[in-house]
Every structure is written in structure tokens, then in C-alpha cells.
Design an enzyme around this catalytic site. Sequence first.
Site, PDB file in Angstrom:
ATOM      1  N   HIS A  54       0.843  -1.194   0.000  1.00 34.44           N
ATOM      2  CA  HIS A  54       0.000   0.000   0.000  1.00 34.44           C
ATOM      3  C   HIS A  54       0.880   1.248   0.000  1.00 34.44           C
ATOM      4  O   HIS A  54       2.066   1.185   0.347  1.00 34.44           O
ATOM      5  CB  HIS A  54      -0.892   0.017   1.238  1.00 34.44           C
ATOM      6  N   GLU A  56       1.032   3.814   2.000  1.00 39.14           N
ATOM      7  CA  GLU A  56       1.630   4.144   3.297  1.00 39.14           C
ATOM      8  C   GLU A  56       2.753   3.174   3.660  1.00 39.14           C
ATOM      9  O   GLU A  56       3.806   3.593   4.153  1.00 39.14           O
ATOM     10  CB  GLU A  56       0.564   4.130   4.403  1.00 39.14           C
ATOM     11  N   CYS A  84      -5.664   2.088   6.000  1.00 35.39           N
ATOM     12  CA  CYS A  84      -6.359   0.864   6.396  1.00 35.39           C
ATOM     13  C   CYS A  84      -5.772   0.376   7.726  1.00 35.39           C
ATOM     14  O   CYS A  84      -4.740   0.873   8.175  1.00 35.39           O
ATOM     15  CB  CYS A  84      -6.211  -0.200   5.297  1.00 35.39           C
ATOM     16  N   CYS A  87      -2.050  -0.485   7.478  1.00 39.14           N
ATOM     17  CA  CYS A  87      -1.195   0.699   7.359  1.00 39.14           C
ATOM     18  C   CYS A  87      -1.154   1.480   8.663  1.00 39.14           C
ATOM     19  O   CYS A  87      -0.100   1.979   9.069  1.00 39.14           O
ATOM     20  CB  CYS A  87      -1.670   1.578   6.210  1.00 39.14           C
TER      21      CYS A  87
END
Length: 157
Positions: A54, A56, A84, A87
Site C-alpha cells: 500500500h 503508506e 487501512c 497501514c
Amino acid sequence: MAKTDADWMRLAIDMARQAIADGQTPFGAVITKNNSLIVAAHNVVWQTTDITAHGEVNAIRLACKKLNSIDLRGCTIYSSTEPCPMCFAAIHWAGIEKIVYAANIADAVHAGFNELPISNFDLKKMGNSAVQIVPDFMKKEAQDVFEEFIKNKGKIY
């Protein structure tokens, strides 16, 4: 001239747009320290076939490498979308002190993503995390990126 939160968020949103251009999903992140750029990154899940890649997480990986440390205390992460749970946990474990995000989890769900509907505020409370959270910062601009993604979705997959 010192950069503002809007400048950093604009860069995170630009990274989300770059992700679309690169055939990825529209999530971008920027990490700063002392108002200086450490890294800017975006989601590369499809490119790497790594579901954990992801925006992040990529930014955290790159920042740790650049700073040669797993301790990112004193850093702020600007994310085009509310992180999320995975993350958020990585942000917490890295010691990042502040999250500034634009779109929220509901916006990501609206764009077709399979998000867990657990807010960063709930995660902070459940985990007794010290991270500061600034939600909905430049939200409209990030929602616009989701709309661009929806319109171009056939080209990505």
C-alpha cells in the site's frame, strides 16, 4: 519558503494520480520530518503482486531505508486516503507522530475497494496509540482522484 500541510497533501494526492498512471490503485502517501520531504510513494500492489504494498507501507519502507532506522518519530504521514488497519498499525509501530488524510474509508469503499470499516480513530483508541490524526484534509481533491479512477478502471485491470 516553508511548505504547508496543503503542499504535502497535494503531493500525496499527486502520488495517487501517479499510481493510476502507473496502472496501480489510487493511493499515495508522503512522509515528512521537520517540514522536509523524506519520501513520496504510492500503492504498487499490482506491480509487485504484494498485497501489503500500500502507499503508506511503501512510504514507510522507503523512509526507514532512507533514514537507516525503523524509528520514524518526529515524522508526519500525509495520505490521500485514511490508512487501512494494516497501514495504521505500521504507522503506529514506526512511531510516526501524525497522520493527515484526505478521503476516508467510506470514500474508498464507494470507489470499489474492499476496505475494513474501522476508522483510524477507533484503531487509535483500541490500540492506545499516541498518533495524532487529522481527518478529511483536502477531502474533495482526493475524492476527485477516486472519480478519475472509477472512470478509467477498465484501463487498469
